[in-house]
Design a protein around this motif. Structure first.
Motif, PDB file in Angstrom:
ATOM      1  N   ARG A  98      30.775 -16.059 -83.766  1.00  0.00           N
ATOM      2  CA  ARG A  98      30.874 -14.620 -84.021  1.00  0.00           C
ATOM      3  C   ARG A  98      30.782 -14.264 -85.493  1.00  0.00           C
ATOM      4  N   MET A  99      29.925 -13.273 -85.786  1.00  0.00           N
ATOM      5  CA  MET A  99      29.943 -12.593 -87.080  1.00  0.00           C
ATOM      6  C   MET A  99      30.437 -11.185 -86.760  1.00  0.00           C
ATOM      7  N   ALA A 100      31.715 -10.939 -87.073  1.00  0.00           N
ATOM      8  CA  ALA A 100      32.337  -9.678 -86.668  1.00  0.00           C
ATOM      9  C   ALA A 100      31.614  -8.513 -87.322  1.00  0.00           C
ATOM     10  N   THR A 101      31.359  -7.437 -86.564  1.00  0.00           N
ATOM     11  CA  THR A 101      30.754  -6.261 -87.175  1.00  0.00           C
ATOM     12  C   THR A 101      31.816  -5.222 -87.502  1.00  0.00           C
ATOM     13  N   GLY A 119      25.481   5.544 -96.935  1.00  0.00           N
ATOM     14  CA  GLY A 119      26.928   5.661 -96.743  1.00  0.00           C
ATOM     15  C   GLY A 119      27.289   5.968 -95.311  1.00  0.00           C
ATOM     16  N   ALA A 120      27.216   4.969 -94.456  1.00  0.00           N
ATOM     17  CA  ALA A 120      27.512   5.181 -93.039  1.00  0.00           C
ATOM     18  C   ALA A 120      28.903   4.647 -92.724  1.00  0.00           C
ATOM     19  N   ARG A 121      29.029   3.341 -92.673  1.00  0.00           N
ATOM     20  CA  ARG A 121      30.308   2.668 -92.435  1.00  0.00           C
ATOM     21  C   ARG A 121      30.479   1.665 -93.571  1.00  0.00           C
ATOM     22  N   PRO A 122      30.859   2.175 -94.762  1.00  0.00           N
ATOM     23  CA  PRO A 122      30.744   1.344 -95.971  1.00  0.00           C
ATOM     24  C   PRO A 122      31.558   0.054 -95.937  1.00  0.00           C
ATOM     25  N   TYR A 123      32.726   0.073 -95.291  1.00  0.00           N
ATOM     26  CA  TYR A 123      33.513  -1.163 -95.265  1.00  0.00           C
ATOM     27  C   TYR A 123      32.739  -2.259 -94.527  1.00  0.00           C
ATOM     28  N   TYR A 124      32.310  -1.948 -93.308  1.00  0.00           N
ATOM     29  CA  TYR A 124      31.639  -2.970 -92.503  1.00  0.00           C
ATOM     30  C   TYR A 124      30.278  -3.333 -93.083  1.00  0.00           C
ATOM     31  N   ASP A 125      29.553  -2.313 -93.524  1.00  0.00           N
ATOM     32  CA  ASP A 125      28.199  -2.590 -94.006  1.00  0.00           C
ATOM     33  C   ASP A 125      28.232  -3.464 -95.258  1.00  0.00           C
ATOM     34  N   THR A 126      29.199  -3.212 -96.127  1.00  0.00           N
ATOM     35  CA  THR A 126      29.321  -4.045 -97.323  1.00  0.00           C
ATOM     36  C   THR A 126      29.709  -5.466 -96.931  1.00  0.00           C
ATOM     37  N   ALA A 127      30.712  -5.584 -96.068  1.00  0.00           N
ATOM     38  CA  ALA A 127      31.173  -6.912 -95.664  1.00  0.00           C
ATOM     39  C   ALA A 127      30.026  -7.695 -95.010  1.00  0.00           C
ATOM     40  N   LEU A 128      29.236  -7.024 -94.190  1.00  0.00           N
ATOM     41  CA  LEU A 128      28.164  -7.730 -93.473  1.00  0.00           C
ATOM     42  C   LEU A 128      27.023  -8.096 -94.418  1.00  0.00           C
ATOM     43  N   CYS A 138      32.757   6.753-100.108  1.00  0.00           N
ATOM     44  CA  CYS A 138      32.178   5.445 -99.748  1.00  0.00           C
ATOM     45  C   CYS A 138      32.689   4.296-100.614  1.00  0.00           C
ATOM     46  N   ILE A 139      33.097   4.620-101.855  1.00  0.00           N
ATOM     47  CA  ILE A 139      33.300   3.530-102.826  1.00  0.00           C
ATOM     48  C   ILE A 139      34.499   2.660-102.485  1.00  0.00           C
ATOM     49  N   ARG A 140      35.671   3.298-102.257  1.00  0.00           N
ATOM     50  CA  ARG A 140      36.858   2.471-102.037  1.00  0.00           C
ATOM     51  C   ARG A 140      36.733   1.565-100.813  1.00  0.00           C
ATOM     52  N   PRO A 141      36.230   2.040 -99.666  1.00  0.00           N
ATOM     53  CA  PRO A 141      36.084   1.108 -98.533  1.00  0.00           C
ATOM     54  C   PRO A 141      35.169  -0.074 -98.857  1.00  0.00           C
ATOM     55  N   ALA A 142      34.091   0.206 -99.603  1.00  0.00           N
ATOM     56  CA  ALA A 142      33.170  -0.888 -99.955  1.00  0.00           C
ATOM     57  C   ALA A 142      33.861  -1.896-100.866  1.00  0.00           C
ATOM     58  N   VAL A 143      34.598  -1.379-101.859  1.00  0.00           N
ATOM     59  CA  VAL A 143      35.312  -2.269-102.784  1.00  0.00           C
ATOM     60  C   VAL A 143      36.374  -3.058-102.018  1.00  0.00           C
ATOM     61  N   GLN A 144      37.025  -2.379-101.083  1.00  0.00           N
ATOM     62  CA  GLN A 144      38.039  -3.061-100.269  1.00  0.00           C
ATOM     63  C   GLN A 144      37.410  -4.234 -99.507  1.00  0.00           C
ATOM     64  N   ALA A 145      36.216  -4.000 -98.966  1.00  0.00           N
ATOM     65  CA  ALA A 145      35.534  -5.085 -98.231  1.00  0.00           C
ATOM     66  C   ALA A 145      35.278  -6.265 -99.165  1.00  0.00           C
ATOM     67  N   LEU A 146      34.808  -5.962-100.384  1.00  0.00           N
ATOM     68  CA  LEU A 146      34.547  -7.039-101.349  1.00  0.00           C
ATOM     69  C   LEU A 146      35.837  -7.769-101.698  1.00  0.00           C
ATOM     70  N   GLN A 147      36.899  -6.998-101.904  1.00  0.00           N
ATOM     71  CA  GLN A 147      38.181  -7.621-102.255  1.00  0.00           C
ATOM     72  C   GLN A 147      38.713  -8.466-101.098  1.00  0.00           C
ATOM     73  N   ASP A 148      38.582  -7.969 -99.878  1.00  0.00           N
ATOM     74  CA  ASP A 148      39.060  -8.733 -98.721  1.00  0.00           C
ATOM     75  C   ASP A 148      38.324 -10.057 -98.581  1.00  0.00           C
ATOM     76  N   LEU A 149      37.074 -10.074 -99.027  1.00  0.00           N
ATOM     77  CA  LEU A 149      36.285 -11.302 -98.929  1.00  0.00           C
ATOM     78  C   LEU A 149      36.394 -12.154-100.199  1.00  0.00           C
ATOM     79  N   GLY A 150      37.177 -11.680-101.172  1.00  0.00           N
ATOM     80  CA  GLY A 150      37.277 -12.393-102.449  1.00  0.00           C
ATOM     81  C   GLY A 150      35.995 -12.331-103.256  1.00  0.00           C
ATOM     82  N   MET A 151      35.211 -11.281-103.067  1.00  0.00           N
ATOM     83  CA  MET A 151      33.887 -11.195-103.691  1.00  0.00           C
ATOM     84  C   MET A 151      33.741 -10.034-104.675  1.00  0.00           C
ATOM     85  N   HIS A 152      34.819  -9.313-104.961  1.00  0.00           N
ATOM     86  CA  HIS A 152      34.685  -8.210-105.906  1.00  0.00           C
ATOM     87  C   HIS A 152      34.313  -8.765-107.272  1.00  0.00           C
ATOM     88  N   ARG A 153      33.285  -8.172-107.881  1.00  0.00           N
ATOM     89  CA  ARG A 153      32.719  -8.617-109.168  1.00  0.00           C
ATOM     90  C   ARG A 153      31.906  -9.905-109.042  1.00  0.00           C
TER      91      ARG A 153
END
Lengths: 298, 245, 442
Positions: free
Chosen positions: A150-153, C234-243, C279-294
């Protein structure tokens, strides 16, 4: 968004290798789904016996003595096999429902992964290779099985959010794609009395099929009706006690490859997953058509 | 059998031996880098790839007149953006074979998954088995010849080039097509929006004859095909065509 | 006695306002939805609703002109062998040749190069004008693949896989026949003069699992040299950034709903997508959650106008911003000097948005050979460079006032919000309070 593998054995001599073959196929699709992995294995059980797979976040605490407590509660013998965070209980098939209710009471933190006469389900977060190792999937035998990476969406990366989803006896479903109307369908199914463990779109598809089957449809009819009621992009692979089925949405963008020989029918999101199967060079390899239900049964 | 020999082979007796890459032993990166390092006029014109096992991006981005033989089935985007090279896959191919090909030839001995030849701009793609859905999607000048059938939505938004199908075509053939030519010998399940059957004129017979010859499929006669193309009713927006959008 | 009804003031409907009624009449007369460019025009919460706190006693500011405040940004350090290094954190967004004239594209390249930043191709291929005049050029890889070829892929400094844009997340485009000149037609392999419909999905992949394979292919073709950007609306910035990160992007480009476009249905522009601020904070949050911010850089676009907007976007966690509409204005788009001609087109300078029709009096969004002569690429390029430099200076001024020696050191905690909406969207407290709506059980 994910990788799917499935294997349905025709040649009984392959049955001891089912777990090994399926886990190798699953690991080959790690890139498509590095977040979590899961596997449903259909193995034989003695006449009149059934299986219940549960998962616990605290297996040491929850599984200790659970077989005895459960046995007492349902008034029948219970055999327990613990594998990492999962435990499989074997008991008379007519006691499964009582056991499910008893577990909710005895171990509120535990979750039922699946139950039925043949199905065992194992799923966890982490790389597919690690998940396969921790449950020793390669040692399992069986008649058919389904694996998923799974790659969660949009829903969380959790054990319960991993596939396969089982919402009915011996039924399971895995999914590659993304449904676009699952929230409305979930609301309708809730009103009809179905319960949900996650916000995952795939669980809605599984529950939808179980609901249709409980209402009298066979799996093929349920899959047919999913084509008009579920919107979005999907390739589904479903398992039942005796067989497995495949269906793709009408647009059919998500990849799917099938192979059939005298010894097996195999499914993979990519050919990569099938590349090491015995006799693959001579197999009939094809892609399932859109909006077409495929089904194999023993 | 040599696995990898990145250094150029200077000895005359080995000059024409095929360079062999066994992907079970050598990473994909090494293969593609070596293919990119070949320059026109090099003696290293014969390349063999073993054990692709469904892996992706095999032999992509080549820009030299060489021959590459891939033994086994590959995953996505085999021979993507090919220029000048002849790539033959002795097996089946995953999605997007020869995507955006510029020139050269890609020959698939087995079947092709969806998006075969997507957005291709030139060269010849030959599929000796069947092609799945969206064969020739958005094609922009490539020639594609398929001995078997093609799946649904083939030649969607096809702009230019020729798609030749010796077998049958699936649903919605040539939907929203521009100026590409579609030749189908068998049945067409349904035509997509703005795609119609067109008259087969002598110049089309000539084009078809040439393509069939180049694809090595001379057992099929040009006269057995029907031609499909754009009705050009969607070329400029008209509200009464809104159902087609 | 007769009852006398005193006259009341004529009252227009707030629902059926003047613009709405004119749009109904237009639809009824033409039978086609309105297509236009220029991005969302409705008022949405924006950077104007945020303020910087500055420094006084608890924090110490830096001296302007003497104490350094860096603006350099490196893009693509995750996987690319040759990451991009820009002098300023402002890039020029993708705008196609076809949509824009050749001289306008050249001017963008010249201006960006003087300012030390990158420009971006667009849906229509790479032209010699822009490659020749852009020191750093990002090559867009779009669903239509117009003009796509491996030579240009290798000539680019970075590759931007466009999944969507802020004006129309989930939608394709429409370039009307008037703009399909001989040259545009040739570059796009289309007959001259027909409407060109751009697809909304890529022709050969769908979803993040396939995107990962597509990125692998492009990296293999370009020998892992170029940074790979993934651009989303800017649709679903958290998920789109993470993906995008999971699929292997080096850089994520996130375009809010105010992002401009050349030709889309107005109903789409105004009603689909989220404001840039949201859009910005959710996207940054996704990066931070993945340890990828910056580590995976975030470029934000959609309605960036000045150095304050730049500084605010960076404070919310972006690594750089991108400008499109503002760059066109700097080149001379919608300039009042063409007022008489705008009026002939039924509009006014400042409101002209029929960029798809090819009649732009400023010579920018046109393929008309006479109109495009009005753009002097050297002078227009200089104006763009000046504007980019002013924005950079402004952002530095703010950063120094907040005590930062690099604009990237700005933080959300340097901001407060003027409205509850902006506080909720950007996750910073309402001015004068410690209240962030939606946080801490509020």
């Amino acid at each position: 968004m994910c990788g799917i593998v499935g294997l349905f054995l025709k040649d009984k001599s392959l049955e001891p290798q089912l777990g090994a073959m399926l886990s190798e196929m699953m690991v080959l699709l790690t890139d498509r789904g590095p977040d979590s992995a899961g596997i449903a294995i259909y193995g034989s059980s003695a006449e009149g016996q059934g299986k219940l797979t549960i998962q616990s976040p605290a297996p040491k605490r929850d599984f200790a003595g659970l077989d005895a407590e459960l046995s007492k509660k349902i008034g029948a013998p219970v055999a327990m096999t613990v594998k990492s965070t999962h435990a499989v209980f074997v008991m008379p098939a007519d006691k499964l429902e009582a056991a499910r209710e008893a577990i909710a009471e005895l171990r509120p933190a535990a979750r039922v992964m699946g139950m039925g006469e043949a199905i065992e389900i194992y799923k966890e977060v982490g790389l597919p290779e690690k998940v396969a190792e921790r449950f020793e999937v390669s040692k399992m035998s069986g008649t058919h099985g389904i694996g998923h990476t799974r790659m969660a969406t949009e829903s969380a990366v959790t054990t319960m959010g991993a596939h396969p989803f089982s919402t009915g006896p011996d039924q399971c479903l895995v999914h590659n794609g993304s449904l676009s109307n699952h929230n409305n369908v979930r609301r309708e199914l809730r009103r009809e009395g179905m319960t949900f463990e996650t916000e995952n779109d795939t669980e809605v598809a599984a529950a939808y099929l179980s609901h249709k089957i409980a209402g009298g449809m066979d799996l093929g009819q349920a899959l047919e009706s999913s084509l008009s009621d579920l919107d979005g992009f999907f390739t589904f692979v479903v398992g039942t006690k005796n067989g497995f089925g495949v269906v793709r949405d009408p647009i059919a963008c998500k990849p799917a490859v099938m192979a059939e020989t005298d010894r097996y029918v195999a499914f993979g999101s990519e050919y990569r997953a099938l590349a090491n199967l015995p006799g693959i060079e001579q197999a009939r390899v094809w892609e399932p058509e859109p909006s077409t239900v495929y089904f194999w049964e023993h | 059998m040599a696995t990898s020999n990145l250094a150029k082979a200077p000895a005359p007796e080995t000059q024409y031996a095929a360079r062999v890459f066994d992907l079970a032993k050598v990473p994909l990166r090494e293969l593609n880098q070596a293919l990119h390092d070949v320059t026109d006029g090099s003696n290293e014109t014969a390349w063999e790839v073993l054990n692709p096992k469904g892996n992706h991006a095999v032999a992509v981005g080549i820009d030299a007149a060489i021959n590459v033989d891939v033994h086994g089935s590959v995953g996505y985007y085999c021979a993507g953006m090919n220029q000048k090279a002849n790539v033959t896959v002795h097996g089946s191919v995953g999605p997007g074979v020869a995507e955006n090909m510029m020139s050269g030839a890609v020959i698939v001995k087995g079947d092709a998954s969806q998006y075969a030849g997507a957005t291709g701009r030139g060269g010849l793609l030959v599929i000796e088995g069947n092609a799945s859905s969206r064969c020739g999607i958005s094609m922009k000048g490539i020639n594609i010849v398929v001995r078997g059938n093609v799946g649904h939505m083939s030649a969607f938004m096809a702009q230019s080039g020729n798609l030749v199908v010796l077998g049958d075509a699936g649903d919605a053939l040539g939907d929203s097509i521009y100026e590409a030519r579609l030749f189908v010998r068998g049945s067409v399940k349904s035509l997509g929006a703005d795609c119609i059957e067109k008259e087969m004129r002598p110049e089309h017979i000539e084009i078809l004859k040439d393509l069939l010859e180049r694809a090595g499929m001379t057992d099929a006669k040009p006269e057995e095909f029907k031609r499909y193309g754009s009705a050009r009713t969607l070329y400029n927006f008209n509200i009464d065509n809104a159902d087609a959008y | 006695m007769t009852y006398h009804n005193p006259p009341t003031t004529p009252r227009r409907s707030a629902t059926f306002d003047e613009y709405t009624m004119s749009e109904i009449r237009r639809a009824a007369a033409t039978g086609i939805y309105d297509i236009r460019g220029a991005g969302a025009k409705r008022k949405v919460p924006h950077f104007d609703d945020l303020l910087f706190l500055g420094a006084s006693i608890s924090r110490y500011p830096l001296e302007g002109y003497r104490e350094k405040c860096e603006t350099k940004v490196v893009l693509g350090s995750r996987f690319a062998k040759k990451p991009i290094e820009l002098k300023i954190p402002i890039t020029v967004a993708g705008m196609s040749f076809g949509s824009l004239s050749g001289p306008a594209k050249e001017a963008l390249g010249r201006g960006a190069t003087i300012a030390g930043t990158s420009t971006t191709t667009g849906d229509g291929g790479m032209t010699e004008e822009e490659r020749g005049h852009s020191q750093t050029l990002v090559y867009q890889y779009l669903p239509s693949r117009y003009g796509m070829n491996p030579r240009d892929l290798r000539r680019a400094d970075a590759i931007e896989i466009v999944v969507g844009q802020g004006a129309k997340p989930g939608g394709g485009g429409m370039l009307l026949g008037q703009k399909i000149s001989d040259r545009v037609a040739e570059m796009r392999t289309l007959p001259k003069g027909i409407d060109q419909r751009s697809a909304c999905r890529h022709p050969d992949w769908t979803g993040p699992d396939d995107l990962e394979i597509k990125i692998l292919e492009i990296r293999e073709i370009t020998d892992w040299e170029k940074p790979i950007y993934v651009k989303v609306g800017g649709a679903r910035p958290y998920y789109d950034t993470a993906l995008a990160v999971k699929a292997g992007a080096d850089v994520v480009v996130l375009d809010g709903m105010q992002g401009g476009t050349a030709a889309t249905q107005e109903v789409f522009i105004e009603n689909v997508g989220q404001p840039t601020l949201a859009c910005i904070r959710p996207a940054v949050q996704a990066l931070q959650d993945l340890g990828m911010h910056r580590k995976v850089q975030l470029i934000v676009s959609g309605g960036i106008r000045n150095g304050a907007d730049v500084a605010k976007a960076l404070a919310l966690g972006a690594d750089a911003v991108s400008i499109g509409t503002a760059a066109l204005v700097a080149l001379g788009d919608n300039d009042p000097r063409w007022e008489a001609e705008y009026e002939k087109l039924g509009t006014i300078a400042g409101a002209y948005d029929d960029w798809h029709e090819g009649k732009d009096p400023a010579g920018i969004t046109t393929q008309d050979p006479e109109l495009m002569k009005r753009v002097d690429p050297i002078a227009a390029g200089r104006r763009l460079a000046n504007y980019l430099k002013v924005m950079t200076l402004e952002a530095q001024t703010i950063a120094r006032a907040c005590g930062k020696n690099h604009v990237h050191h700005l933080e959300p905690e340097d901001l407060c919000a003027l409205t509850i909406e902006a506080a909720a969207m950007s996750g910073v407290p309402l001015a004068g309070t410690n209240w962030i709506p939606g946080k801490n059980n509020f």
